[in-house]
Design a protein around this motif. Structure first.
Motif, PDB file in Angstrom:
ATOM      1  N   GLU A 189     -25.915 -18.514   3.364  1.00  0.00           N
ATOM      2  CA  GLU A 189     -26.119 -19.984   3.348  1.00  0.00           C
ATOM      3  C   GLU A 189     -24.928 -20.656   4.184  1.00  0.00           C
ATOM      4  O   GLU A 189     -23.793 -20.403   4.178  1.00  0.00           O
ATOM      5  CB  GLU A 189     -25.697 -20.371   1.983  1.00  0.00           C
ATOM      6  N   SER A 190     -25.603 -21.831   4.927  1.00  0.00           N
ATOM      7  CA  SER A 190     -26.722 -22.262   4.875  1.00  0.00           C
ATOM      8  C   SER A 190     -27.303 -21.810   6.357  1.00  0.00           C
ATOM      9  O   SER A 190     -28.423 -21.772   6.471  1.00  0.00           O
ATOM     10  CB  SER A 190     -26.996 -23.730   4.836  1.00  0.00           C
ATOM     11  N   ARG A 191     -26.609 -22.006   7.163  1.00  0.00           N
ATOM     12  CA  ARG A 191     -27.063 -21.906   8.700  1.00  0.00           C
ATOM     13  C   ARG A 191     -27.683 -20.239   8.987  1.00  0.00           C
ATOM     14  O   ARG A 191     -28.515 -20.160   9.812  1.00  0.00           O
ATOM     15  CB  ARG A 191     -26.072 -22.008   9.714  1.00  0.00           C
ATOM     16  N   PRO A 224     -21.325 -20.827  -4.674  1.00  0.00           N
ATOM     17  CA  PRO A 224     -21.421 -20.674  -6.238  1.00  0.00           C
ATOM     18  C   PRO A 224     -22.155 -21.611  -6.978  1.00  0.00           C
ATOM     19  O   PRO A 224     -22.269 -22.720  -6.438  1.00  0.00           O
ATOM     20  CB  PRO A 224     -19.807 -20.781  -6.666  1.00  0.00           C
ATOM     21  N   GLY A 225     -22.870 -21.259  -7.941  1.00  0.00           N
ATOM     22  CA  GLY A 225     -23.253 -21.882  -8.909  1.00  0.00           C
ATOM     23  C   GLY A 225     -25.010 -22.364  -8.455  1.00  0.00           C
ATOM     24  O   GLY A 225     -25.553 -23.341  -9.110  1.00  0.00           O
ATOM     25  N   LYS A 226     -25.383 -21.839  -7.242  1.00  0.00           N
ATOM     26  CA  LYS A 226     -26.681 -22.213  -6.915  1.00  0.00           C
ATOM     27  C   LYS A 226     -27.841 -21.261  -7.218  1.00  0.00           C
ATOM     28  O   LYS A 226     -28.912 -21.637  -7.119  1.00  0.00           O
ATOM     29  CB  LYS A 226     -26.676 -22.330  -5.228  1.00  0.00           C
ATOM     30  N   LEU A 227     -27.349 -20.041  -7.393  1.00  0.00           N
ATOM     31  CA  LEU A 227     -28.444 -18.987  -7.731  1.00  0.00           C
ATOM     32  C   LEU A 227     -28.628 -19.111  -9.159  1.00  0.00           C
ATOM     33  O   LEU A 227     -27.723 -18.970 -10.073  1.00  0.00           O
ATOM     34  CB  LEU A 227     -28.057 -17.364  -7.039  1.00  0.00           C
ATOM     35  N   ILE A 231     -23.527 -11.557  -8.678  1.00  0.00           N
ATOM     36  CA  ILE A 231     -22.160 -10.789  -8.393  1.00  0.00           C
ATOM     37  C   ILE A 231     -21.368 -11.798  -7.526  1.00  0.00           C
ATOM     38  O   ILE A 231     -22.213 -12.408  -6.450  1.00  0.00           O
ATOM     39  CB  ILE A 231     -22.055  -9.539  -8.028  1.00  0.00           C
ATOM     40  N   GLN A 232     -20.060 -11.883  -7.223  1.00  0.00           N
ATOM     41  CA  GLN A 232     -19.495 -12.821  -6.414  1.00  0.00           C
ATOM     42  C   GLN A 232     -18.240 -12.159  -5.504  1.00  0.00           C
ATOM     43  O   GLN A 232     -17.770 -11.235  -5.866  1.00  0.00           O
ATOM     44  CB  GLN A 232     -18.720 -14.017  -7.261  1.00  0.00           C
ATOM     45  N   ALA A 233     -18.054 -12.708  -4.485  1.00  0.00           N
ATOM     46  CA  ALA A 233     -16.953 -12.240  -3.626  1.00  0.00           C
ATOM     47  C   ALA A 233     -16.035 -13.427  -3.239  1.00  0.00           C
ATOM     48  O   ALA A 233     -16.842 -14.648  -2.787  1.00  0.00           O
ATOM     49  CB  ALA A 233     -17.292 -11.372  -2.582  1.00  0.00           C
ATOM     50  N   SER A 234     -14.745 -13.423  -3.067  1.00  0.00           N
ATOM     51  CA  SER A 234     -14.137 -14.579  -2.604  1.00  0.00           C
ATOM     52  C   SER A 234     -13.448 -14.239  -1.301  1.00  0.00           C
ATOM     53  O   SER A 234     -12.928 -12.934  -0.992  1.00  0.00           O
ATOM     54  CB  SER A 234     -13.010 -15.060  -3.528  1.00  0.00           C
ATOM     55  N   TYR A 235     -13.128 -15.150  -0.440  1.00  0.00           N
ATOM     56  CA  TYR A 235     -12.739 -14.612   1.014  1.00  0.00           C
ATOM     57  C   TYR A 235     -11.761 -16.211   1.345  1.00  0.00           C
ATOM     58  O   TYR A 235     -11.882 -17.287   0.754  1.00  0.00           O
ATOM     59  CB  TYR A 235     -13.733 -14.590   1.984  1.00  0.00           C
ATOM     60  N   ASP A 236     -10.905 -15.753   2.449  1.00  0.00           N
ATOM     61  CA  ASP A 236      -9.943 -16.912   2.708  1.00  0.00           C
ATOM     62  C   ASP A 236     -10.536 -17.717   3.913  1.00  0.00           C
ATOM     63  O   ASP A 236     -11.208 -17.348   4.796  1.00  0.00           O
ATOM     64  CB  ASP A 236      -8.658 -16.388   3.453  1.00  0.00           C
ATOM     65  N   LYS A 237     -10.505 -19.067   3.457  1.00  0.00           N
ATOM     66  CA  LYS A 237     -10.966 -20.069   4.527  1.00  0.00           C
ATOM     67  C   LYS A 237      -9.661 -20.471   5.047  1.00  0.00           C
ATOM     68  O   LYS A 237      -8.564 -20.380   4.624  1.00  0.00           O
ATOM     69  CB  LYS A 237     -11.882 -21.105   3.921  1.00  0.00           C
ATOM     70  N   GLU A 238      -9.980 -21.603   5.888  1.00  0.00           N
ATOM     71  CA  GLU A 238      -8.560 -22.084   6.627  1.00  0.00           C
ATOM     72  C   GLU A 238      -7.693 -22.771   5.436  1.00  0.00           C
ATOM     73  O   GLU A 238      -6.402 -22.570   5.477  1.00  0.00           O
ATOM     74  CB  GLU A 238      -8.960 -23.331   7.506  1.00  0.00           C
ATOM     75  N   TYR A 239      -8.353 -23.431   4.689  1.00  0.00           N
ATOM     76  CA  TYR A 239      -7.491 -24.043   3.441  1.00  0.00           C
ATOM     77  C   TYR A 239      -7.912 -23.560   2.276  1.00  0.00           C
ATOM     78  O   TYR A 239      -9.187 -23.686   1.757  1.00  0.00           O
ATOM     79  CB  TYR A 239      -7.551 -25.789   3.245  1.00  0.00           C
ATOM     80  N   GLY A 240      -7.449 -22.555   1.584  1.00  0.00           N
ATOM     81  CA  GLY A 240      -7.559 -21.909   0.334  1.00  0.00           C
ATOM     82  C   GLY A 240      -8.694 -20.869   0.405  1.00  0.00           C
ATOM     83  O   GLY A 240      -8.967 -20.271   1.595  1.00  0.00           O
ATOM     84  N   LYS A 241      -9.274 -20.663  -0.713  1.00  0.00           N
ATOM     85  CA  LYS A 241     -10.266 -19.565  -0.848  1.00  0.00           C
ATOM     86  C   LYS A 241     -11.967 -20.397  -0.773  1.00  0.00           C
ATOM     87  O   LYS A 241     -11.930 -21.481  -1.462  1.00  0.00           O
ATOM     88  CB  LYS A 241     -10.092 -18.928  -2.341  1.00  0.00           C
ATOM     89  N   ASP A 242     -12.621 -19.386  -0.585  1.00  0.00           N
ATOM     90  CA  ASP A 242     -14.087 -19.827  -0.782  1.00  0.00           C
ATOM     91  C   ASP A 242     -14.997 -18.710  -1.535  1.00  0.00           C
ATOM     92  O   ASP A 242     -14.401 -17.557  -1.321  1.00  0.00           O
ATOM     93  CB  ASP A 242     -14.901 -19.961   0.382  1.00  0.00           C
ATOM     94  N   VAL A 243     -15.775 -18.759  -2.270  1.00  0.00           N
ATOM     95  CA  VAL A 243     -16.673 -17.935  -3.099  1.00  0.00           C
ATOM     96  C   VAL A 243     -18.042 -17.882  -2.635  1.00  0.00           C
ATOM     97  O   VAL A 243     -18.732 -18.703  -2.169  1.00  0.00           O
ATOM     98  CB  VAL A 243     -16.555 -18.202  -4.427  1.00  0.00           C
TER      99      VAL A 243
END
Ligand code: PRP
Ligand code: MG
Length: 172
Positions: free
Chosen positions: A57-59, A81-84, A89-101
């Motif tokens: 998601e999304s591009r 998160p929260g769309k399916l 199952i989830q994974a988190s990763y580093d974005k420029e500011y903070g984390k994304d899931v």
């Protein structure tokens, strides 16, 4: 490839100052451009027995859907998160500011699957590395990784697993 490159628009200072954004909407809206993308992506995997294409998601949904259709494979979404609706199952990763899931349905992939993981752009590789981790945890036979555009200056390949054959249609 020149046909595709000519239709990718450079947008300066988006999403913030100093960034030159590679805008694929100008390529996707061109009927021949869209057709060529589907064809060129699928040529990479014709003889590989691919059963599922996973789009991020999304591009990554646009090229991922076309690729799945061309290959006669199924399509699986990786979502924010929260769309399916079902168990994920989830994974988190580093974005420029903070984390994304990101998330995927727990039953999306099975051990007999041969998977292509697709996204539109490889930048730092953080998004794809997290998506790979999710798919890998479901133990498919094979995972390929694919992008339309690779921004080589950011060296995103370095964070992607060595055993996934990473391919990009267009490299800058
Ligand atoms: C962009 C792009 C890739 C990712 C690449 O998505 O579509 O998914 O960033 O960056 P990375 O290699 O540094 O992880 P974005 O998170 O902006 O969301 P979108 O696809 O919903 O626009
Ligand atoms: Mg994205």
């Amino acid at each position: 490839m020149e046909y595709l490159k000519q239709r990718i628009r450079d947008v300066y200072d988006f999403p913030k100052k100093g960034i030159v954004f590679k805008d694929l909407t100008t390529l996707f809206k061109d009927p021949r451009g869209l057709h060529i993308i589907g064809w060129d992506l699928s040529q990479l995997y014709r003889d590989k027995g691919v059963t599922k294409v996973v789009g991020i998601e999304s591009r990554g949904f646009i090229g991922g859907s076309i690729l799945a259709f061309e290959l006669g494979a199924g399509f699986v979404p990786v979502r924010k998160p929260g769309k399916l609706p079902a168990d994920t199952i989830q994974a988190s990763y580093d974005k420029e500011y903070g984390k994304d899931v990101i998330e995927i349905h727990r039953d999306a992939i099975t051990p007999d699957d041969i998977v292509v993981l697709h996204d539109d752009v490889l930048a730092t590789g953080g998004t794809m590395a997290a998506a790979y981790e999710l798919v890998k945890s479901m133990n498919p036979k094979k995972i390929y990784i694919n992008f339309i555009i690779e921004l080589s200056a950011l060296n995103g390949r370095a964070v992607l697993p060595a055993d996934a054959e990473v391919t990009s249609l267009i490299t800058y």
